[in-house]
Scaffold this active site. Structure first.
Site, mmCIF file in Angstrom:
data_model
loop_
_atom_site.group_PDB
_atom_site.id
_atom_site.type_symbol
_atom_site.label_atom_id
_atom_site.label_comp_id
_atom_site.label_asym_id
_atom_site.label_seq_id
_atom_site.Cartn_x
_atom_site.Cartn_y
_atom_site.Cartn_z
ATOM 1 N N ARG A 85 16.332 -8.444 1.836
ATOM 2 C CA ARG A 85 15.713 -7.122 1.957
ATOM 3 C C ARG A 85 15.416 -6.831 3.420
ATOM 4 O O ARG A 85 14.866 -7.657 4.120
ATOM 5 C CB ARG A 85 14.410 -7.042 1.147
ATOM 6 C CG ARG A 85 14.585 -7.130 -0.376
ATOM 7 C CD ARG A 85 13.228 -6.971 -1.054
ATOM 8 N NE ARG A 85 13.277 -7.159 -2.486
ATOM 9 C CZ ARG A 85 13.299 -6.168 -3.383
ATOM 10 N NH1 ARG A 85 13.285 -4.915 -2.969
ATOM 11 N NH2 ARG A 85 13.321 -6.433 -4.682
ATOM 12 N N GLU A 106 -8.954 -17.411 1.531
ATOM 13 C CA GLU A 106 -9.054 -15.974 1.789
ATOM 14 C C GLU A 106 -7.690 -15.475 2.231
ATOM 15 O O GLU A 106 -7.150 -15.942 3.229
ATOM 16 C CB GLU A 106 -10.074 -15.684 2.887
ATOM 17 C CG GLU A 106 -11.507 -15.765 2.440
ATOM 18 C CD GLU A 106 -12.456 -15.193 3.486
ATOM 19 O OE1 GLU A 106 -11.975 -14.631 4.503
ATOM 20 O OE2 GLU A 106 -13.664 -15.312 3.290
ATOM 21 N N ALA A 145 -0.871 -0.459 -1.080
ATOM 22 C CA ALA A 145 -0.475 -1.842 -1.367
ATOM 23 C C ALA A 145 0.775 -1.822 -2.237
ATOM 24 O O ALA A 145 0.848 -1.060 -3.197
ATOM 25 C CB ALA A 145 -1.601 -2.599 -2.069
ATOM 26 N N ASN A 146 1.753 -2.656 -1.887
ATOM 27 C CA ASN A 146 3.012 -2.717 -2.623
ATOM 28 C C ASN A 146 3.321 -4.159 -3.019
ATOM 29 O O ASN A 146 2.853 -5.108 -2.365
ATOM 30 C CB ASN A 146 4.182 -2.216 -1.768
ATOM 31 C CG ASN A 146 3.967 -0.816 -1.236
ATOM 32 O OD1 ASN A 146 3.379 0.024 -1.905
ATOM 33 N ND2 ASN A 146 4.445 -0.569 -0.028
ATOM 34 N N TYR A 202 2.515 -6.393 0.080
ATOM 35 C CA TYR A 202 2.479 -5.648 1.341
ATOM 36 C C TYR A 202 1.192 -4.824 1.371
ATOM 37 O O TYR A 202 0.983 -3.971 0.496
ATOM 38 C CB TYR A 202 3.651 -4.681 1.466
ATOM 39 C CG TYR A 202 5.015 -5.225 1.127
ATOM 40 C CD1 TYR A 202 5.961 -5.475 2.124
ATOM 41 C CD2 TYR A 202 5.383 -5.463 -0.201
ATOM 42 C CE1 TYR A 202 7.226 -5.945 1.817
ATOM 43 C CE2 TYR A 202 6.650 -5.935 -0.519
ATOM 44 C CZ TYR A 202 7.565 -6.170 0.493
ATOM 45 O OH TYR A 202 8.820 -6.635 0.176
ATOM 46 N N HIS A 220 13.530 -3.303 7.615
ATOM 47 C CA HIS A 220 12.879 -2.028 7.357
ATOM 48 C C HIS A 220 11.785 -1.760 8.390
ATOM 49 O O HIS A 220 11.042 -2.661 8.765
ATOM 50 C CB HIS A 220 12.245 -2.021 5.965
ATOM 51 C CG HIS A 220 13.239 -2.163 4.859
ATOM 52 N ND1 HIS A 220 12.922 -2.689 3.632
ATOM 53 C CD2 HIS A 220 14.562 -1.836 4.795
ATOM 54 C CE1 HIS A 220 13.991 -2.687 2.855
ATOM 55 N NE2 HIS A 220 14.999 -2.168 3.534
ATOM 56 N N LYS A 236 1.967 -3.341 8.683
ATOM 57 C CA LYS A 236 2.000 -4.078 7.417
ATOM 58 C C LYS A 236 1.449 -5.484 7.585
ATOM 59 O O LYS A 236 1.649 -6.121 8.623
ATOM 60 C CB LYS A 236 3.432 -4.199 6.896
ATOM 61 C CG LYS A 236 4.168 -2.903 6.629
ATOM 62 C CD LYS A 236 5.553 -3.198 6.069
ATOM 63 C CE LYS A 236 6.356 -1.919 5.870
ATOM 64 N NZ LYS A 236 6.837 -1.395 7.153
#
Length: 207
Positions: free
Chosen positions: A63, A32, A52-53, A136, A66, A76
């Site tokens: 990256r 899960e 959702a990304n 994400y 942020h 997130k």
């Protein structure tokens, strides 16, 4: 009901590492990846998904860091679903006991390990493989102009990226301010405001 995952709070408060229980057989494995009640029980208020990304990154892509301005905030749940990354949570809340502190997590497609970040925390990662894909799940839809960017190579934060060559970065991330510069400009959320925000989420909708 079986125990679907282990949830551990990180050294940065209000961030959690989720390690799923994997079930292997001759076909492969199953676990899960997300159950809202598990995260909601850990954080003390409902975690709802508003967006959702996905991102895909070449090896050595860096990256972040942020975050999202408060309001609106954007908690997130981040998971590496292909390849491997070094994932980092940074406390961006001015006045927090752990302000400027970080914790790292190795995420890869086989472990299924995920990291939850509450509003006010920053996120960054280094892709350790080609085609590293991150998922994400965000509590709020993105609002233009609300994203916060902090230099992931800020020496005052001191994240041990272990770089052996210059990382691949966006122009925006490469030119992002240090944590001190962002704080001086009043860009960062305060710990007091974040605590009030968490309390409001725990209280639920006001009628």
């Amino acid at each position: 009901m079986f125990d679907s995952m282990m949830v551990t709070e990180l050294s940065v408060p209000d961030a959690y590492r989720l390690t799923p229980t994997k079930y292997d057989d001759r076909r492969g494995y199953f676990y899960e990846a997300f159950r809202s009640e598990v995260i909601s029980d850990a954080i003390g208020y409902p975690f709802t998904v508003g967006q959702a990304n996905y991102s895909s990154s070449r090896r050595n892509t860096l990256r972040g860091i942020h975050g999202t301005a408060l309001p609106p905030g954007q908690a997130k749940l981040v998971t590496c679903v292909r390849g491997a990354v070094l994932d980092v949570v940074v406390d961006l809340r001015v006045g927090s006991p752990t302000y400027g502190k970080y914790e790292t997590t190795l995420q890869d497609e086989k472990s299924g390990i995920a990291v939850y970040l509450a509003d006010g925390l920053g996120h960054a990662f280094l892709a350790l493989t080609d085609d590293a894909c991150m998922n994400y799940l965000c509590s709020e839809a993105y609002e233009p102009g609300t994203m916060l960017e902090i230099d992931p190579r800020d020496p005052e934060i001191g994240i041990p990226w272990g770089l052996t060559e210059p990382p691949i970065m966006s122009d925006k991330d490469a030119g992002a301010p240090t944590l001190a510069e962002a704080a001086a400009k009043g860009l960062l959320p305060t710990y007091e405001d974040c605590l009030a925000h968490y309390a409001a989420l725990k209280a639920g909708p006001q009628r």
